[in-house]
Design an enzyme around this catalytic site. Structure first.
Site, PDB file in Angstrom:
ATOM      1  CE  LYS A  72       7.324   1.404  -1.650  1.00 54.70           C
ATOM      2  NZ  LYS A  72       6.746   2.617  -1.035  1.00 54.70           N
ATOM      3  CG  ASP A 109       6.834   6.460  -2.388  1.00 57.89           C
ATOM      4  OD1 ASP A 109       5.831   6.578  -3.111  1.00 57.89           O
ATOM      5  OD2 ASP A 109       7.236   5.363  -1.949  1.00 57.89           O
TER       6      ASP A 109
END
Length: 279
Positions: A72, A109
């Site tokens: 990420k 997210d």
């Protein structure tokens, strides 16, 4: 904008380990519901060292990527553009390839957490607690920055983690108070508790769930329910699961990669539930 939905298009989730990922199940369910017969979604075991070479070899048929740990942050230098949301926590879980060949990174997210809570009727809270201080905790903190009007208490195990969460609090402009993990039972009385720890880490807290708990957001989904979530439900508290988060963030990924909205939330959730039941 992504390429037209009628084109032959590819997408995939990358990570290491990645075999456990439910993303293929969710995205393929969305493609089926949307009638995207030319679309495919796969998973690839890719670590940080292999990521640049993997991305560079992708052809024009690629629409996007989902990224899990440890990629990420590693993907950011490979991108042409990063959204404000992703930049706020230095974490990209979504890459969209535009028709012009640009690589655009985002973080679904954070809005996924907000959407999962909103689905349960939680639009705003006066205070909250976070259990854990890993990568997911920073996304939880960023989500709370949007809906929490007061103090956020973060329970951590080490001073290094404490320092990281204080820094995230400053960057996100939220009121963060650090507390020791030994006092984590105190977190359970908060209006909203977000557990971001690995499996088993909160099991010992189950016996301390109050008689009238408020809302627990446990980011785990396998195994489910966790001991904490099970006790929370037994006491009548509201529980939001990791599957809820996974589905809501995947909905946003599908919409960005295909250019079609709304993505079929319920079809994706049911596919995820079936896959977990089969495990």
């Amino acid at each position: 904008m992504p390429a037209p939905a009628t084109d032959i298009r590819r997408a995939a989730v990358l990570g290491s380990p990645v075999a456990h990922s439910l993303s293929p199940v969710l995205h393929r369910a969305a493609y089926a519901e949307l009638g995207l017969t030319g679309w495919s979604y796969d998973r690839f075991e890719v670590d940080e060292a292999a990521l640049p070479g993997f991305v560079d070899k992708l052809g024009p048929e690629w629409a996007g990527l989902s990224l899990t740990m440890p990629l990420k942050r590693a993907v950011i230098p490979l991108l042409d553009e990063v959204s404000e949301t992703a930049a706020s926590v230095e974490a990209v879980n979504t890459v969209v390839f535009t028709q012009e060949g640009r690589r655009v990174g985002d973080n679904t997210d954070i809005p996924g957490i907000v959407a999962a809570l909103r689905e349960r009727g939680i639009e705003q809270v006066e205070s909250a607690a976070i259990l854990g201080a890993g990568a997911t905790a920073s996304s939880a903190l960023a989500a709370l920055a949007r809906i929490c009007t007061g103090e956020i208490v973060v329970h951590v195990r080490s001073e290094a983690r404490a320092a990281e969460m204080r820094e995230w609090g400053k960057r996100l402009d939220v009121d963060v108070r650090i507390a020791d993990w030994a006092d984590a039972e105190q977190a359970l009385t908060a209006p909203l508790v977000i557990a971001t720890t690995p499996a088993g880490a909160t099991d010992a807290l189950a016996s301390a769930v109050p008689e009238r708990p408020a809302t627990l957001f446990d980011v785990l989904y396998d195994p489910w329910p966790t001991a904490l979530a099970a006790r929370w439900s037994a006491h009548g508290g509201a529980v939001v699961s990791g599957l809820d988060l996974l589905v809501h963030q995947a909905v946003l990924q599908v919409e960005q990669m295909t250019g079609l909205a709304p993505a079929p939330l319920e079809a994706m959730r049911k596919a995820g539930e079936r896959a977990l039941a089969d495990r």
